[in-house]
Design an enzyme around this catalytic site. Structure first.
Site, PDB file in Angstrom:
ATOM      1  N   ARG A   1      69.142  83.519  30.191  1.00 20.33           N
ATOM      2  CA  ARG A   1      69.107  82.620  29.029  1.00 20.33           C
ATOM      3  C   ARG A   1      68.058  81.522  29.142  1.00 20.33           C
ATOM      4  O   ARG A   1      67.434  81.152  28.154  1.00 20.33           O
ATOM      5  CB  ARG A   1      70.481  81.985  28.852  1.00 20.33           C
ATOM      6  CG  ARG A   1      71.485  82.998  28.412  1.00 20.33           C
ATOM      7  CD  ARG A   1      72.864  82.424  28.333  1.00 20.33           C
ATOM      8  NE  ARG A   1      73.758  83.495  27.946  1.00 20.33           N
ATOM      9  CZ  ARG A   1      75.073  83.373  27.847  1.00 20.33           C
ATOM     10  NH1 ARG A   1      75.652  82.218  28.109  1.00 20.33           N
ATOM     11  NH2 ARG A   1      75.817  84.381  27.481  1.00 20.33           N
TER      12      ARG A   1
ATOM     13  N   ARG B   1      73.583  79.710  34.063  1.00 16.42           N
ATOM     14  CA  ARG B   1      74.667  80.687  34.163  1.00 16.42           C
ATOM     15  C   ARG B   1      74.259  82.017  33.540  1.00 16.42           C
ATOM     16  O   ARG B   1      73.643  82.048  32.468  1.00 16.42           O
ATOM     17  CB  ARG B   1      75.911  80.174  33.432  1.00 16.42           C
ATOM     18  CG  ARG B   1      76.974  81.256  33.290  1.00 16.42           C
ATOM     19  CD  ARG B   1      78.237  80.746  32.699  1.00 16.42           C
ATOM     20  NE  ARG B   1      78.160  80.406  31.297  1.00 16.42           N
ATOM     21  CZ  ARG B   1      78.312  81.258  30.282  1.00 16.42           C
ATOM     22  NH1 ARG B   1      78.478  82.553  30.530  1.00 16.42           N
ATOM     23  NH2 ARG B   1      78.284  80.834  29.048  1.00 16.42           N
TER      24      ARG B   1
ATOM     25  N   LEU C   1      83.602  83.372  31.504  1.00 15.08           N
ATOM     26  CA  LEU C   1      84.988  83.825  31.340  1.00 15.08           C
ATOM     27  C   LEU C   1      85.499  84.266  32.702  1.00 15.08           C
ATOM     28  O   LEU C   1      86.644  84.008  33.077  1.00 15.08           O
ATOM     29  CB  LEU C   1      85.056  84.990  30.350  1.00 15.08           C
ATOM     30  CG  LEU C   1      84.694  84.659  28.887  1.00 15.08           C
ATOM     31  CD1 LEU C   1      84.841  85.900  28.018  1.00 15.08           C
ATOM     32  CD2 LEU C   1      85.572  83.542  28.345  1.00 15.08           C
TER      33      LEU C   1
HETATM   34  C1  LIG Z   1      80.649  80.453  21.152  1.00 10.31           C
HETATM   35  C2  LIG Z   1      80.800  80.727  22.615  1.00 10.31           C
HETATM   36  C3  LIG Z   1      80.801  82.020  23.085  1.00 10.31           C
HETATM   37  C4  LIG Z   1      80.957  82.271  24.453  1.00 10.31           C
HETATM   38  N1  LIG Z   1      80.957  83.567  24.888  1.00 10.31           N
HETATM   39  C5  LIG Z   1      81.134  83.806  26.217  1.00 10.31           C
HETATM   40  C6  LIG Z   1      81.171  85.143  26.701  1.00 10.31           C
HETATM   41  O1  LIG Z   1      81.062  86.103  25.955  1.00 10.31           O
HETATM   42  N2  LIG Z   1      81.337  85.324  28.035  1.00 10.31           N
HETATM   43  C7  LIG Z   1      81.471  84.285  28.921  1.00 10.31           C
HETATM   44  O2  LIG Z   1      81.625  84.522  30.117  1.00 10.31           O
HETATM   45  N3  LIG Z   1      81.466  83.009  28.472  1.00 10.31           N
HETATM   46  C8  LIG Z   1      81.305  82.738  27.154  1.00 10.31           C
HETATM   47  N4  LIG Z   1      81.290  81.447  26.712  1.00 10.31           N
HETATM   48  C9  LIG Z   1      81.647  80.371  27.643  1.00 10.31           C
HETATM   49  C10 LIG Z   1      83.151  80.362  27.863  1.00 10.31           C
HETATM   50  O3  LIG Z   1      83.803  80.620  26.644  1.00 10.31           O
HETATM   51  C11 LIG Z   1      83.663  79.037  28.404  1.00 10.31           C
HETATM   52  O4  LIG Z   1      82.852  78.576  29.433  1.00 10.31           O
HETATM   53  C12 LIG Z   1      85.087  79.209  28.929  1.00 10.31           C
HETATM   54  O5  LIG Z   1      85.890  79.832  27.960  1.00 10.31           O
HETATM   55  C13 LIG Z   1      85.677  77.867  29.331  1.00 10.31           C
HETATM   56  O6  LIG Z   1      87.025  78.047  29.666  1.00 10.31           O
HETATM   57  P1  LIG Z   1      87.848  76.835  30.263  1.00 10.31           P
HETATM   58  O7  LIG Z   1      89.217  77.326  30.529  1.00 10.31           O
HETATM   59  O8  LIG Z   1      87.120  76.229  31.397  1.00 10.31           O
HETATM   60  O9  LIG Z   1      87.870  75.714  29.124  1.00 10.31           O
HETATM   61  P2  LIG Z   1      88.312  75.739  27.583  1.00 10.31           P
HETATM   62  O10 LIG Z   1      88.627  77.077  27.068  1.00 10.31           O
HETATM   63  O11 LIG Z   1      87.286  74.921  26.881  1.00 10.31           O
HETATM   64  O12 LIG Z   1      89.677  74.956  27.584  1.00 10.31           O
HETATM   65  C14 LIG Z   1      89.742  73.569  27.774  1.00 10.31           C
HETATM   66  C15 LIG Z   1      91.182  73.140  27.634  1.00 10.31           C
HETATM   67  O13 LIG Z   1      91.292  71.801  28.055  1.00 10.31           O
HETATM   68  C16 LIG Z   1      92.012  71.041  27.099  1.00 10.31           C
HETATM   69  N5  LIG Z   1      91.521  69.674  27.223  1.00 10.31           N
HETATM   70  C17 LIG Z   1      90.250  69.224  27.348  1.00 10.31           C
HETATM   71  N6  LIG Z   1      90.230  67.893  27.508  1.00 10.31           N
HETATM   72  C18 LIG Z   1      91.514  67.489  27.476  1.00 10.31           C
HETATM   73  C19 LIG Z   1      92.132  66.229  27.579  1.00 10.31           C
HETATM   74  N7  LIG Z   1      91.440  65.106  27.761  1.00 10.31           N
HETATM   75  N8  LIG Z   1      93.487  66.175  27.475  1.00 10.31           N
HETATM   76  C20 LIG Z   1      94.236  67.304  27.275  1.00 10.31           C
HETATM   77  N9  LIG Z   1      93.684  68.536  27.187  1.00 10.31           N
HETATM   78  C21 LIG Z   1      92.337  68.611  27.287  1.00 10.31           C
HETATM   79  C22 LIG Z   1      91.748  71.729  25.771  1.00 10.31           C
HETATM   80  O14 LIG Z   1      92.784  71.437  24.872  1.00 10.31           O
HETATM   81  C23 LIG Z   1      91.743  73.194  26.215  1.00 10.31           C
HETATM   82  O15 LIG Z   1      93.075  73.655  26.277  1.00 10.31           O
HETATM   83  C24 LIG Z   1      81.105  81.191  25.350  1.00 10.31           C
HETATM   84  C25 LIG Z   1      81.080  79.889  24.874  1.00 10.31           C
HETATM   85  C26 LIG Z   1      80.908  79.655  23.517  1.00 10.31           C
HETATM   86  C27 LIG Z   1      80.810  78.237  23.065  1.00 10.31           C
END
Ligand SMILES: Cc1cc2nc3c(=O)[nH]c(=O)nc-3n(C[C@H](O)[C@H](O)[C@H](O)COP(=O)(O)OP(=O)(O)OC[C@H]3O[C@@H](n4cnc5c(N)ncnc54)[C@H](O)[C@@H]3O)c2cc1C
Length: 654
Positions: free
Chosen positions: A348, A453, A459
């Site tokens: 990327r 990345r 994911l």
């Molecule tokens: C449009 C898009 C497409 C993508 N496609 C891919 C893909 O195909 N493959 C891939 O590997 N990655 C992809 N990514 C990246 C990937 O989706 C994310 O990096 C990953 O899902 C993050 O997961 P996470 O569990 O770390 O956080 P998140 O799924 O962002 O979850 C964060 C959680 O924390 C909670 N939270 C945050 N702050 C607080 C707070 N202060 N108090 C209480 N709760 C809070 C939220 O409510 C949520 O539940 C994509 C990203 C985007 C934007």
């Protein structure tokens, strides 16, 4: 190979040199490090597990996995999310797929090759041992997610189907059409709700973490605000896990969900945690171009489209002809031309930088000339419209809804957009931050992805952290605490933290200036895209820092938050988040200005060779982990990076 480490001098005002950090990586062969560490982890007797309370903030893939697994093991888990349901976490938006080195395609893939791709893709600024863990556990992750209900795409014969993503030459990305994140998130959220039903997890939705409670040098609780009633309360525990996602929304226009924010991680930094590589931001090459200053976000088109779509621009600048009127020999398929080995599937950072270069040179297309074409004409000719619709139908539909254009008949228009944060809370190999008892998982952390990345590795890292790392490392931390009671709910440090959170809310409401929080957020985004974007320079970063400081001063005198603090008030929520973004943005620019090299997505125009990022491994083969003690001081701690299995080389995708 470990060499003696000397941190480069600080040349940026306010920057001080801190300590050399120990990542606690097991000695010896990185290939077997994870197996050896797991064997070394302490265990907690099943009958004792319920005596330990663990708070998990976030119910995305990382948080839902960690909370469900720890609950299943028998710990007393308290999970918090600001969403109204766990399944709404931003992970649900992920499209293209999740990587796993299962080598089912006979295309010569392996865990070793996964590690080479990941370390090299990250331009040697991530931890090699972490990449091995990611590769090794990737095999289990797919089986596990399939077992809890994720409906992966299958070949005709029943085998799970795969496709390719950028920066690799094998096919290791498992997917469910363009909705992989949604399906994984639904499966993980269901697993979490099963534990809620079983009584092992207490789930509080619509609760936002506002502060971290640290006592005796250990993380022992959090302060949260009930977003529906405004009530601020404290919750104590033996350990806290932050799985709060990435901070790409600091750029205002980003591909993230509108609510994603940096506040939990930033508050942890203010309580002593360190922030690693904050300036390592990924600009996704297949975002949709901004078409109006007043739109609220940017939409992503999945990287998987680059399997079949060809990226091009008109060969001459300011060409206003419709794409169909531009003959083949007047098109420049610049990625295929410059990187024949990887073509449209360069990583990327490389794809985004090249698009940026074409746009800056006046060859951008579309009404604002701020995009490049992603063209499916040849793929449709080759495999037929039906096949393309099977592969990407929902993405094409989304594109049509967003733009009113039909990508089956005219090329999509794409542009680099802020997307993913490789930086995050610094943690050691066990995912524990510099504050004992505070763990991190998923995009909120930093370890795996270095300075760039690879697609579909996020994911994976969220699932590996949630399901297969934290459920081992958190208990090992807890085991010696057996017999110690949880911090009292009315301990002075707890009531002070609640008072501090209440005072901050009151301060935001009291300013009564003239601009809402979105005004400041949008201004901040403009400053960052200009100063700390795809390409950065000493001058652009210095200017950005000055502008951010001025904007921050204005924020605290000109902000206006309508409404009250005793009911749902999204303006108030946003104001708190923007206040944090302003501080974080300054640190991002300090980090980018401090790091006098280019690596991956951190491209300093002063450090390039033939248009490619020029690393300086003699001085900068380490991770900057920033402490922010206040008073305008920034302390750069350093974790040296050693590469034993993947020799340090210059990346070459040609
Ligand atoms: C449009 C898009 C497409 C993508 N496609 C891919 C893909 O195909 N493959 C891939 O590997 N990655 C992809 N990514 C990246 C990937 O989706 C994310 O990096 C990953 O899902 C993050 O997961 P996470 O569990 O770390 O956080 P998140 O799924 O962002 O979850 C964060 C959680 O924390 C909670 N939270 C945050 N702050 C607080 C707070 N202060 N108090 C209480 N709760 C809070 C939220 O409510 C949520 O539940 C994509 C990203 C985007 C934007």
């Amino acid at each position: 190979m470990t060499t003696e480490f000397h941190a480069p001098d600080a040349i940026v005002d306010g920057v001080e040199i801190g300590e050399i950090l120990d990542g606690q990586i097991p000695d010896g062969d990185p290939r077997t490090a994870w197996e050896r560490r797991r064997l070394g982890y302490k265990l907690v007797n099943p009958a004792n597990r319920r005596k330990f309370r663990v708070i998990v903030i976030g119910t995305g893939l990382a948080g839902a996995g960690a909370a469900a697994a720890l609950g299943e093991l028998g710990y007393d888990v308290h999970a918090f999310t600001y969403h109204d349901a766990p399944r709404r976490a931003h992970s649900v938006a992920a499209q293209g797929g999740i990587n796993a080195a299962r080598a089912r395609k006979v295309d010569n893939d392996s865990v070793d090759r996964f590690v080479i791709d990941t370390v090299k893709g990250g331009d040697f600024r991530g931890r090699e041992a972490d990449a091995f863990r990611l590769g090794e556990e990737s095999v289990r992750v797919i089986d596990h997610l399939a077992a809890i209900g994720a409906p992966f795409a299958r070949e005709y014969g029943g085998q799970l189907a795969t496709r390719s993503f950028g920066g690799v030459q094998v096919s290791r990305t498992y997917y469910t059409r363009g909705q992989t994140g949604q399906q994984l998130q639904i499966a993980s959220a269901q697993a979490l709700l099963r534990q809620v039903d079983a009584g092992t997890v207490t789930l509080r939705t619509r609760h936002e973490m506002l502060d971290l409670v640290v006592e005796d040098g250990r993380a022992q609780g959090v302060v949260v605000r009930n977003l529906l009633t405004g009530e601020i309360s404290a919750h104590t525990a033996h350990a806290v896990v932050l799985a709060t996602g990435g901070y790409g929304n600091v750029f205002y226009f980003s591909t993230l969900a509108k609510n994603s924010n940096a506040s939990a991680a930033w508050r942890a930094v203010q309580r002593g945690a360190l922030l690693a590589s904050p300036s390592f931001i990924q600009f996704h090459p297949t975002a949709l171009p901004v078409s109006s200053r007043w739109q609220s976000k940017t939409i992503l088109m999945s990287e998987s489209l680059r399997n079949d779509g060809r990226i091009w621009v008109p060969a001459k600048a300011d060409d206003t002809r419709a794409p169909g009127d531009i003959p083949e020999d007047e098109r420049d398929y610049y990625l295929e031309r410059k990187y024949p080995a990887f073509g449209n599937l360069t990583p990327r950072d490389v794809a985004s930088r090249n698009a940026h270069e074409q746009i800056q040179a006046g060859r951008g297309v579309g009404p604002l000339k701020n995009s490049v074409y992603l063209d499916f004409r040849d793929a449709i000719k080759r495999v037929g419209k039906k096949k393309i619709a099977e592969r990407y139908g929902n993405l094409f539909e989304m594109y049509t809804h967003a733009t009113g254009e039909d990508p089956y008949t005219e090329p999509m228009r794409i542009a680099p957009g802020a997307h993913f944060t490789m930086g995050g809370l610094w943690s050691d190999y066990d995912q524990m931050t510099s504050v004992p008892g505070l763990f991190v998982g998923g995009e909120a952390g930093w370890g795996y992805h270095g300075a760039n990345r690879l697609g579909a590795n996020s994911l994976l890292s969220a699932c590996v952290d949630g399901w297969f790392t934290l459920p081992y490392s958190v208990p090992s931390y807890l085991a010696p605490l057996l017999g110690t009671s949880r911090l009292a709910d009315d301990a002075p440090v707890v009531t002070e933290a609640v008072d501090r959170a209440e005072a901050r809310v009151a301060k935001l409401l009291a300013i009564q200036g003239e601009h809402g929080p979105t005004y400041f957020h949008r201004e901040l985004g403009d400053i960052l895209y200009e100063g700390c974007g795809v390409v950065r320079t000493k001058e652009s970063l210095t200017t950005a820092i000055e502008k951010i400081r001025a904007l921050s001063a204005r924020f605290w005198t000109e902000l206006r938050v309508l409404g009250d603090d005793d009911r749902l008030n999204q303006e108030l929520e946003k104001a708190g988040r923007v206040a944090d973004y302003l501080e974080l943005a300054e640190l991002m620019c300090i980090d980018a200005l401090d790091r006098e090299e280019s690596c991956g997505a951190h491209f300093r125009a002063e450090h390039e060779a033939d248009g490619e990022a020029l690393r300086d491994d003699n001085l900068w083969a380490f991770v900057s982990a920033w402490g922010v003690p206040g008073d305008g001081r920034f302390v750069r701690h350093a974790e040296p990076l050693n590469f034993d299995a993947v020799p340090l080389t210059r990346r070459n995708y040609k």
